[in-house]
Enzyme design. Structure first.
Site, PDB file in Angstrom:
ATOM      1  N   GLU A   1       0.797  -1.226   0.000  1.00  0.00           N
ATOM      2  CA  GLU A   1       0.000   0.000   0.000  1.00  0.00           C
ATOM      3  C   GLU A   1       0.833   1.282   0.000  1.00  0.00           C
ATOM      4  O   GLU A   1       0.435   2.271  -0.609  1.00  0.00           O
ATOM      5  CB  GLU A   1      -0.940   0.019   1.216  1.00  0.00           C
ATOM      6  CG  GLU A   1      -2.030  -1.050   1.202  1.00  0.00           C
ATOM      7  CD  GLU A   1      -3.095  -0.799   0.156  1.00  0.00           C
ATOM      8  OE1 GLU A   1      -3.132   0.322  -0.397  1.00  0.00           O
ATOM      9  OE2 GLU A   1      -3.878  -1.723  -0.119  1.00  0.00           O
TER      10      GLU A   1
ATOM     11  N   SER B   1     -35.611 -31.936 -19.421  1.00  0.00           N
ATOM     12  CA  SER B   1     -36.937 -31.796 -20.026  1.00  0.00           C
ATOM     13  C   SER B   1     -37.706 -30.577 -19.533  1.00  0.00           C
ATOM     14  O   SER B   1     -38.729 -30.215 -20.122  1.00  0.00           O
ATOM     15  CB  SER B   1     -37.760 -33.056 -19.756  1.00  0.00           C
ATOM     16  OG  SER B   1     -37.196 -34.162 -20.434  1.00  0.00           O
TER      17      SER B   1
END
Length: 702
Positions: free
Chosen positions: A111, A382
């Site tokens: 950072e 199906s």
């Protein structure tokens, strides 16, 4: 007078220029330079005095009180709170000495590498980021220091305005003036958001690893340090691959800076970490999968900042029905044995509005947060067939009395270059011609493939897209049997269009979002559009009701449902479905294994009871309703064997529903026999009365 002598050329004449003349020529320039130096000095002095005064002002000026977080709420459709977001509920401050040195080093490495060197602004980092961003013509890198991030988190919002950036710079300078570097680092690590409601390193360490932050290892620290950049992307609970990649990036950065050895970085990157199951508090609440979905919609789709969501005091009004949600959770919990590893998903939508009423993404949120409602890896089997039959009806190429032979068949396609040989479940065939109602009720695959060869698979895909299915499909005969994966959400939404008379309502989960002052930040305006006409949707619904009749694939649960219902089952080797609807709810239920394990016959039969139990419990306070009869529909008695109108002398007759103009005109029976009840509209009403009476008798007997 002394003169300067110059020679012109190698042996030319001497040129003499008086010194006085040279000085006279330079005097104006020297005077201007003198004035410029005086003015510049005065300007620099003034600038120095202003800067000194500004810095002195900042030094004596007290920092503002940090932003006070407020509880944000998520509410269900009845206004009950189903979740709250508040940073204070999961924030534990600890002194810097109680934070693992590994986490300190990992955080600084990724950072702010020059944190202890700069004065709040990393000018070198800003220059590097500017070069990279210019090269890529986009914002590839940022250069915010920890102090800048802390100033933004403590005192400001995340809006991108010049006034906010100016205030951020002022507060950054003040922080550097009022606090030591160690104090700033401690404030940062106790303030930063690590995802899932955890603010500060101690709360995050407890959340992810179940230990104090002082006990974190190198591998755990590198993992934790990578999360604040983007909790929704780098949380190991949300995306383990992203989290692991960022952890290894941090470890390599630490090695490059000489903080750790390369061998240590490699070993830590390969270490298998153990995480505490997420949701210890969430799992005890209702609808955890739905709550995660709401957070995703709010942040990723609507652009609500995560910090605002967590502590901005906003209120999110959702479509969740608490009665339906409880019924869904109970149906799933009771539908599969507790010791089974089989999974399930259920999503239920009000077809009239598109509102999501219930959502269950799995059997145990605490151990697995993956929401299977949105899984696009499961074949619907199906249960996809109604989309095919809707296309055939809408195109006018088939009617409920269209017949194909139920027998083993080899289909040729791609201009005769390819063949396809489907089979029925358990190789059961009627051995004779059957119509669409019979095919839907028994889920005959041969009939379905004959139908798609008749209508064309491209038109079926087009219909699926209109119904809201975006998963990729290919125009091949096997499409008729649901061989291309589709999510439960897509299936429930598609069927909701049928339940709503052909009008598709976009699925909606968030109704509106209000800020802490009650002002509306977002309000849903669901899109709606007509996909098919109401007559065709009603005819297909009538056909799909047969699935729950005796002999239908869901007939075994018909006694559990005491109201008109239409739907379709679907079974593959690894997936089992029941997607169906009443006038009030369209619901998709899927059961199977996450890793695609084959289902036993018993496991495949669990979707239908879950659907039935849920539907009845969710609608327990709602009187049964028949599906609204639209204009353009007629019902006539037909002879099932011939497909003709049933004459008075026909021994067999069945009341069948048609789009007006598509019903048979020939009459079976003896010559000159007249059809039974020639008034089609009257018979349509009679058909609904018969259906209602059948439901009433079923309710009375049970």
């Amino acid at each position: 007078m002394k003169r300067f002598v110059f020679r012109h050329g190698a042996g030319g004449k001497k040129l003499r220029i008086p010194v006085r003349i040279q000085l006279e020529r330079w005097m104006p320039f020297l005077k201007r330079l003198q004035r410029w130096l005086i003015y510049s000095g005065a300007a620099l002095l003034l600038l120095f005095m202003v800067a000194f005064g500004f810095l002195y002002y900042l030094r004596v000026q007290a920092l503002p009180a940090s932003a006070i977080s407020q509880t944000s709420q998520m509410l269900d459709a009845q206004g009950h709170v189903i979740d709250t977001f508040h940073a204070g509920e999961n924030r534990q401050s600890v002194p810097l000495k109680e934070i693992s040195p590994y986490l300190l080093e990992a955080t600084l490495a990724i950072e702010d590498q020059r944190f202890y060197e700069h004065i709040g602004f990393d000018l070198k980092g800003m220059a590097r980021a500017a070069v990279v961003n210019v090269e890529h013509l986009s914002r590839k890198q940022g250069a915010s220091t920890l102090t800048q991030q802390l100033a933004r988190n403590l005192y400001l919002t995340h809006e991108r305005t010049w006034s906010r950036k100016l205030k951020e710079a002022m507060y950054t300078i003040q922080l550097e003036m009022h606090y030591s570097k160690d104090e700033i680092l401690a404030l940062y690590l106790n303030e930063i958001y690590y995802g899932h409601g955890a603010y500060g390193a101690e709360a995050a360490s407890e959340l992810y690893f179940g230990k104090h932050v002082s006990e974190l290892t190198l591998a755990e620290s590198a993992m934790l340090a990578g999360i604040p950049k983007g909790p929704k992307y780098y949380s190991p609970y949300m995306d383990m691959k992203n989290a692991k990649d960022r952890q290894r990036t941090i470890l390599q950065t630490m090695a490059d800076q000489g903080i750790i050895q390369q061998s240590d970085a490699k070993a830590a990157g390969a270490e298998l970490l153990t995480f505490v199951p997420l949701g210890t508090s969430k799992a005890s609440g209702m609808a955890p999968y739905f709550r995660d979905y709401i957070r995703y919609i709010a942040v990723d789709k609507l652009g609500i900042d995560e910090r605002t969501l967590s502590e901005g005091g906003i209120r999110i009004f959702t479509t969740l029905d608490p009665v339906a949600q409880h019924a869904a959770e109970e149906a799933v919990a009771n539908g599969i044995p507790e010791d089974s590893q089989q999974q399930a998903a259920l999503i239920s939508i009000d077809p009239r509005t598109g509102y999501i009423k219930a959502m269950v993404g799995g059997r145990d949120y605490k151990t697995n947060q993956y929401n299977r409602v949105f899984a696009k890896t499961r074949q619907p089997g199906s249960s996809f067939k109604p989309i095919l039959y809707l296309t055939a009806l809408q195109q006018g190429v088939m009617t409920p009395m269209s017949k194909f032979k139920s027998a083993p068949t080899i289909f040729t396609y791609d201009e005769g270059r390819k063949t396809y040989s489907p089979s029925n479940y358990n190789s059961k065939y009627v051995g004779d011609y059957i119509d669409m109602r019979q095919a839907i009720a028994s889920s005959d695959n041969i009939y379905a493939v004959n139908s798609i060869m008749t209508v064309g698979p491209e038109k079926v895909i087009d219909m699926a897209h209109k119904l809201g299915i975006v998963s990729p499909m290919q125009p091949v005969p096997s499409l008729a049997l649901g061989t291309f994966p589709i999510s439960p959400m897509e299936m429930a939404s598609a069927f909701s269009t049928l339940a709503n008379g052909g009008i598709r309502m976009e699925p909606t989960a968030i109704l509106r979002i209000e800020d802490s002052k009650g002002e509306v930040l977002y309000e849903a305006k669901p899109a709606s559009y007509s996909v098919v006409d109401a007559a065709h949707a009603y005819v297909l619904t009538s056909l799909m009701e047969s699935v729950f009749d005796t002999g239908g694939t869901a007939g075994r649960v018909s006694a559990m449902i005491k109201r008109p219902v239409a739907g379709k089952t679907g079974t593959t080797a690894t997936d089992a479905w029941l997607v169906g609807y009443t006038p009030e709810l369209s619901t998709a239920v899927w059961v199977g294994y996450d890793k695609g394990r084959k289902l036993t016959q018993t496991e495949a039969r669990r979707a239908a009871p879950i659907f039935a139990n849920y539907t009845e419990a969710a609608l327990s306070a709602v009187p049964p309703k028949i599906f609204p009869l639209p204009d353009g529909v007629v019902s006539v008695y037909i002879d099932p064997s011939s497909g003709k109108l049933a004459g008075k002398t026909c021994p067999n007759r069945r009341l069948e529903t048609f789009v007006s103009g598509t019903q048979p005109v020939e009459v079976c029976g003896v010559h000159g026999d007249s059809p039974v009840s020639p008034d089609g509209n009257a018979d349509a009403k009679a058909a609904q009365t018969k259906a209602w009476w059948k439901v009433f008798k079923r309710w009375w007997k049970n």
